[in-house]
Write an enzyme that holds these catalytic residues in place. Sequence first.
Site, PDB file in Angstrom:
ATOM      1  N   LYS A 182      32.735  16.314  82.274  1.00 50.50           N
ATOM      2  CA  LYS A 182      33.012  16.969  83.561  1.00 50.50           C
ATOM      3  C   LYS A 182      33.470  15.968  84.615  1.00 50.50           C
ATOM      4  CE  LYS A 182      30.390  21.248  83.638  1.00 50.50           C
ATOM      5  NZ  LYS A 182      29.454  22.049  84.439  1.00 50.50           N
TER       6      LYS A 182
ATOM      7  N   LYS B 146      36.025  24.351  72.963  1.00 50.38           N
ATOM      8  CA  LYS B 146      35.037  25.389  73.264  1.00 50.38           C
ATOM      9  C   LYS B 146      35.638  26.473  74.166  1.00 50.38           C
ATOM     10  CE  LYS B 146      31.756  24.929  76.419  1.00 50.38           C
ATOM     11  NZ  LYS B 146      30.561  24.703  77.235  1.00 50.38           N
TER      12      LYS B 146
ATOM     13  N   LYS C 103      34.525  29.190  80.623  1.00 45.44           N
ATOM     14  CA  LYS C 103      34.946  29.907  81.822  1.00 45.44           C
ATOM     15  C   LYS C 103      35.830  29.042  82.708  1.00 45.44           C
ATOM     16  CE  LYS C 103      30.298  30.907  82.934  1.00 45.44           C
ATOM     17  NZ  LYS C 103      29.001  30.262  83.216  1.00 45.44           N
TER      18      LYS C 103
HETATM   19  P1  AMP Z   1      27.403  27.821  80.993  1.00 40.91           P
HETATM   20  O1  AMP Z   1      28.474  28.845  81.088  1.00 40.91           O
HETATM   21  O2  AMP Z   1      27.948  26.445  80.737  1.00 40.91           O
HETATM   22  O3  AMP Z   1      26.394  27.878  82.093  1.00 40.91           O
HETATM   23  O4  AMP Z   1      26.608  28.171  79.648  1.00 40.91           O
HETATM   24  C1  AMP Z   1      25.585  29.147  79.599  1.00 40.91           C
HETATM   25  C2  AMP Z   1      25.074  29.333  78.190  1.00 40.91           C
HETATM   26  O5  AMP Z   1      26.110  29.834  77.356  1.00 40.91           O
HETATM   27  C3  AMP Z   1      24.586  28.040  77.521  1.00 40.91           C
HETATM   28  O6  AMP Z   1      23.465  28.355  76.705  1.00 40.91           O
HETATM   29  C4  AMP Z   1      25.743  27.624  76.690  1.00 40.91           C
HETATM   30  O7  AMP Z   1      25.347  26.848  75.587  1.00 40.91           O
HETATM   31  C5  AMP Z   1      26.292  28.967  76.240  1.00 40.91           C
HETATM   32  N1  AMP Z   1      27.742  28.881  75.970  1.00 40.91           N
HETATM   33  C6  AMP Z   1      28.723  28.617  76.873  1.00 40.91           C
HETATM   34  N2  AMP Z   1      29.931  28.596  76.271  1.00 40.91           N
HETATM   35  C7  AMP Z   1      29.701  28.843  74.950  1.00 40.91           C
HETATM   36  C8  AMP Z   1      30.544  28.948  73.789  1.00 40.91           C
HETATM   37  N3  AMP Z   1      31.855  28.805  73.876  1.00 40.91           N
HETATM   38  N4  AMP Z   1      29.941  29.223  72.614  1.00 40.91           N
HETATM   39  C9  AMP Z   1      28.610  29.385  72.503  1.00 40.91           C
HETATM   40  N5  AMP Z   1      27.762  29.297  73.548  1.00 40.91           N
HETATM   41  C10 AMP Z   1      28.289  29.027  74.759  1.00 40.91           C
END
Ligand code: AMP
Length: 339
Positions: A118, A201, A204
């Site tokens: 990041k 990955k 968002k």
């Molecule tokens: P975040 O959007 O980074 O706050 O992620 C929130 C949750 O979603 C965390 O547990 C991440 O590990 C999971 N997560 C985010 N993106 C992915 C993805 N592409 N595949 C699987 N899990 C995800």
Amino acid sequence: MIQPSFAPRVFSGIQPSGELTLGNYLGAIKRFVDMQGPEFETVYCMVDLHAMTVWQEPHDLLKSTRELCAGFIASGIDPERSILICQSHVPEHAQLAWIFNCVARVGWMQRMTQFKDKAGKNSQRASLGLFCYPALMAADILIYHATHVPVGEDQKQHLELTRDIAAKFNHDYGVEFFPITEPVIEGLATRVMSLRDGTKKMSKSDPSDMSRINLTDNSDTIALKIRKARTDTQSLPSEPDGLKERPEAQNLVNIYAALAGQPIEKVLEEIGGKQFSEFKPLLADLAVAELAPISTKIKKLTSDTSEIDRILRRGAERARHITHPILERVYQIVGMVPK
Ligand code: AMP
Ligand code: TRP
């Protein structure tokens, strides 16, 4: 192994920074929903303090946080059965994070790959908050004495750090106060990949909206994004081995299996030999059937922000019954004068 003195409690969080994706849904939220029940007390959190470690327009942050709350509820998190909170409403998270800033070491933070990704090349200009982000995450978890934390694969390193912080605190102060938390990284979709590049990955924050499915996408958009998803030119294999070195095919099959709730082997028995042009409409139908009702519910819930705010106030009240006594005990352990 969790020390037997800790009651089973689940904690997890998601950042309100943009829209929820299919990755969040399959990798995290769907599993949060499944963990609700008599076995665990469950606490789920919108981590707004984490989101602001990179710049957020105040208006967007406010909107995204309420939308995330709606996304949780629309996906099946029940605000009666689970404690649903906004991180900034429960001040003990940030208070414990300060203590952990003094327990964790600079070298530990420097090893975090999420910080490196990041912060990019110019890490000197990253916010100090982004650097010590994992200490706040450890505090989120440990202020509840949470024993189980369901997350996607990308959070594994942060959870290892949480265990290191708990262990160092316990060791330094000669106590058995914090549990050594178990990461729960399970399911078929712990790492959902971008629809445009099977080696990245699904995120968002990807500039291309075509790379992800958002939980607020309508049926036509979901179908379009799947139709346009990148693939190779071979047909689908009948055995999992045939997906090796085919990241895009692997990703679409994983998504299908996770949505259908079936093992990969079983899915490949059905779809092996098909071309992508035949498989993609099946995947689109499955995705639309699961996601379209969620998208409709999110729209309905976000039309009344006062109801969402009420749910969050109530969640914070319930949470503080847990977090306040734990923080008091921490202050006592480290030697703060009692109030
Ligand atoms: P975040 O959007 O980074 O706050 O992620 C929130 C949750 O979603 C965390 O547990 C991440 O590990 C999971 N997560 C985010 N993106 C992915 C993805 N592409 N595949 C699987 N899990 C995800
Ligand atoms: N760092 C997590 C992410 O980006 C979000 C998060 C913050 C979290 N605090 C947490 C996840 C505590 C699990 C437990 O996905």
